[in-house]
Design an enzyme around this catalytic site. Sequence first.
Site, PDB file in Angstrom:
ATOM      1  N   TYR A 276       4.601  28.948 -48.974  1.00  0.00           N
ATOM      2  CA  TYR A 276       5.726  29.016 -48.291  1.00  0.00           C
ATOM      3  C   TYR A 276       6.884  28.134 -48.715  1.00  0.00           C
ATOM      4  CZ  TYR A 276       8.824  29.393 -43.837  1.00  0.00           C
ATOM      5  OH  TYR A 276       9.401  29.441 -42.961  1.00  0.00           O
TER       6      TYR A 276
ATOM      7  N   ASP B 226      17.376  20.788 -39.758  1.00  0.00           N
ATOM      8  CA  ASP B 226      17.437  22.015 -40.208  1.00  0.00           C
ATOM      9  C   ASP B 226      18.254  22.705 -39.177  1.00  0.00           C
ATOM     10  OD1 ASP B 226      16.298  24.706 -40.579  1.00  0.00           O
ATOM     11  OD2 ASP B 226      14.703  24.523 -39.090  1.00  0.00           O
TER      12      ASP B 226
ATOM     13  N   ASP C 294      12.180  31.234 -46.522  1.00  0.00           N
ATOM     14  CA  ASP C 294      12.742  31.047 -45.126  1.00  0.00           C
ATOM     15  C   ASP C 294      14.345  31.481 -45.869  1.00  0.00           C
ATOM     16  OD1 ASP C 294      13.964  30.522 -43.037  1.00  0.00           O
ATOM     17  OD2 ASP C 294      12.780  28.581 -42.661  1.00  0.00           O
TER      18      ASP C 294
ATOM     19  N   ASP D 200      16.512  32.008 -43.522  1.00  0.00           N
ATOM     20  CA  ASP D 200      17.504  31.682 -42.235  1.00  0.00           C
ATOM     21  C   ASP D 200      17.989  33.021 -41.651  1.00  0.00           C
ATOM     22  OD1 ASP D 200      16.719  28.859 -42.092  1.00  0.00           O
ATOM     23  OD2 ASP D 200      18.576  28.138 -42.973  1.00  0.00           O
TER      24      ASP D 200
ATOM     25  N   HIS E 109      11.790  35.777 -45.014  1.00  0.00           N
ATOM     26  CA  HIS E 109      11.897  36.137 -43.446  1.00  0.00           C
ATOM     27  C   HIS E 109      13.509  35.604 -43.033  1.00  0.00           C
ATOM     28  CE1 HIS E 109      11.411  32.014 -41.735  1.00  0.00           C
ATOM     29  NE2 HIS E 109      10.568  31.763 -42.379  1.00  0.00           N
TER      30      HIS E 109
ATOM     31  N   GLU F 262      15.927  35.737 -39.796  1.00  0.00           N
ATOM     32  CA  GLU F 262      15.907  35.580 -38.213  1.00  0.00           C
ATOM     33  C   GLU F 262      17.215  36.103 -37.738  1.00  0.00           C
ATOM     34  OE1 GLU F 262      15.238  31.745 -38.889  1.00  0.00           O
ATOM     35  OE2 GLU F 262      17.053  30.858 -38.011  1.00  0.00           O
TER      36      GLU F 262
ATOM     37  N   CYS G 134      16.090  24.938 -35.232  1.00  0.00           N
ATOM     38  CA  CYS G 134      14.614  25.003 -35.322  1.00  0.00           C
ATOM     39  C   CYS G 134      13.983  25.888 -34.458  1.00  0.00           C
ATOM     40  CB  CYS G 134      14.077  23.715 -35.354  1.00  0.00           C
ATOM     41  SG  CYS G 134      12.282  23.681 -34.904  1.00  0.00           S
TER      42      CYS G 134
ATOM     43  N   ARG H 259      12.297  37.900 -38.430  1.00  0.00           N
ATOM     44  CA  ARG H 259      11.896  36.683 -37.449  1.00  0.00           C
ATOM     45  C   ARG H 259      12.522  36.866 -36.101  1.00  0.00           C
ATOM     46  NH1 ARG H 259      11.837  30.228 -38.273  1.00  0.00           N
ATOM     47  NH2 ARG H 259      13.145  29.830 -36.696  1.00  0.00           N
TER      48      ARG H 259
ATOM     49  N   GLU I  22       8.474  34.122 -33.491  1.00  0.00           N
ATOM     50  CA  GLU I  22       8.586  32.742 -33.240  1.00  0.00           C
ATOM     51  C   GLU I  22       8.364  31.847 -32.047  1.00  0.00           C
ATOM     52  OE1 GLU I  22       8.269  30.013 -34.970  1.00  0.00           O
ATOM     53  OE2 GLU I  22      10.273  29.089 -35.373  1.00  0.00           O
TER      54      GLU I  22
ATOM     55  N   ASN J 120       3.215  31.346 -36.566  1.00  0.00           N
ATOM     56  CA  ASN J 120       3.880  29.915 -36.897  1.00  0.00           C
ATOM     57  C   ASN J 120       3.157  28.774 -36.436  1.00  0.00           C
ATOM     58  OD1 ASN J 120       5.386  27.863 -37.954  1.00  0.00           O
ATOM     59  ND2 ASN J 120       7.396  28.304 -36.869  1.00  0.00           N
TER      60      ASN J 120
HETATM   61  C1  MIC Z   1       9.472  27.859 -39.892  1.00  0.00           C
HETATM   62  C2  MIC Z   1      10.660  27.015 -39.843  1.00  0.00           C
HETATM   63  O1  MIC Z   1      11.409  28.026 -39.797  1.00  0.00           O
HETATM   64  C3  MIC Z   1      10.666  26.057 -41.127  1.00  0.00           C
HETATM   65  O2  MIC Z   1      12.012  26.113 -41.460  1.00  0.00           O
HETATM   66  O3  MIC Z   1       9.831  25.756 -41.824  1.00  0.00           O
HETATM   67  C4  MIC Z   1      10.642  26.020 -38.645  1.00  0.00           C
HETATM   68  C5  MIC Z   1       9.412  24.964 -38.810  1.00  0.00           C
HETATM   69  C6  MIC Z   1       9.682  23.677 -37.820  1.00  0.00           C
HETATM   70  O4  MIC Z   1      10.771  23.344 -37.628  1.00  0.00           O
HETATM   71  O5  MIC Z   1       8.639  23.167 -37.478  1.00  0.00           O
HETATM   72  C7  MIC Z   1      10.882  26.750 -37.372  1.00  0.00           C
HETATM   73  O6  MIC Z   1       9.683  27.009 -36.782  1.00  0.00           O
HETATM   74  O7  MIC Z   1      11.991  26.968 -36.932  1.00  0.00           O
HETATM   75 MG    MG Z   2      13.066  27.676 -40.840  1.00  0.00          MG
END
Ligand code: MIC
Ligand code: MG
Length: 290
Positions: free
Chosen positions: A40, A55, A82, A84, A109, A111, A119, A154, A184, A206
């Site tokens: 990943y 993030d 990811d 986004d 993935h 979202e 996040c 997602r 999520e 997750n």
């Molecule tokens: C999975 C996730 O999208 C990521 O970018 O790794 C994050 C992980 C995190 O910030 O703990 C998310 O869950 O949004």
């Molecule tokens: Mg993410």
Amino acid sequence: MSAGLRFRQALANARPLQIIGTMNAYFAKMAEQTGAQALYLSGAGVANASYGLPDLGMTSMNDVLIDAGRITSATDVPLLVDIDTGWGGAFNIARTIKEFEKAGVAAVHMEDQVAQKRCGHRPNKAVVSTEEMVDRIKAAVDARTDDNFVIMARTDAVAVEGLDAGIERAQAYLEAGADMIFAEALTELDQYTRFREAVKAPILANMTEFGKTELFSTTQLADAGADMVLYPLSTFRAANKAGLEVMQALLNDGHQRAVVDKMQTRAELYQFLGYHDFENKLDQLFSEGK
Ligand SMILES: C[C@](O)(C(=O)O)[C@H](CC(=O)O)C(=O)O
Ligand SMILES: [Mg+2]
């Protein structure tokens, strides 16, 4: 065999499929040689590690594509990335899918958060309408050239609108052509079961640390019906902590003797890189013609 097909086969062979977050090509090589069947690349990881940013939707398609391409060049293990929110409207999303497929990525993935995303485990998230997310998915599915390239939808809606709304959205996303669902920030184990029973498609759980979800085991998650388990940042968090301890020791003690046992040795490093095979090749090339 295409990367997407390799991801689908890994999923068929393992319930649940553990997907290991790898922040760079070297981590990916370690994961491959340790037996990981799927890797990943985390959006948070790219923002944090490669750009020193939070993030919060500040990285672009190319930022993530660069790191993804480095990993797919270094390993054969199928990579989930990811993306986004897909980075824009229908044409941007189509470009995103084409670029990641071309880079040898197996799965992405995307979202249903607004472009100014957060996040998934933080408060005050906002999601777009079901219709808008359905349009994103249609654009993504239409853009792939390999039917096995995995498009995972997602939903962040459970934390915003509740479980039933999240499940309804997941159903609409599958109808629009998504292959799998990333549910999520669920808070209870039986919520995975509710999702799985309602959507009839592979579900990803997750297991990010320090978030809203308890750290369930693979056995618990498999029993609850989850098909995939994601550890997005586990290796990153561990490496960060070890790195910080080493920095502090260097600066406080004036030497690294107390922390050498936290370090991977040169021999271990070389083993994962296949260093000696390269060296032998070099010796062989230079000796030829002598
Ligand atoms: C999975 C996730 O999208 C990521 O970018 O790794 C994050 C992980 C995190 O910030 O703990 C998310 O869950 O949004
Ligand atoms: Mg993410």
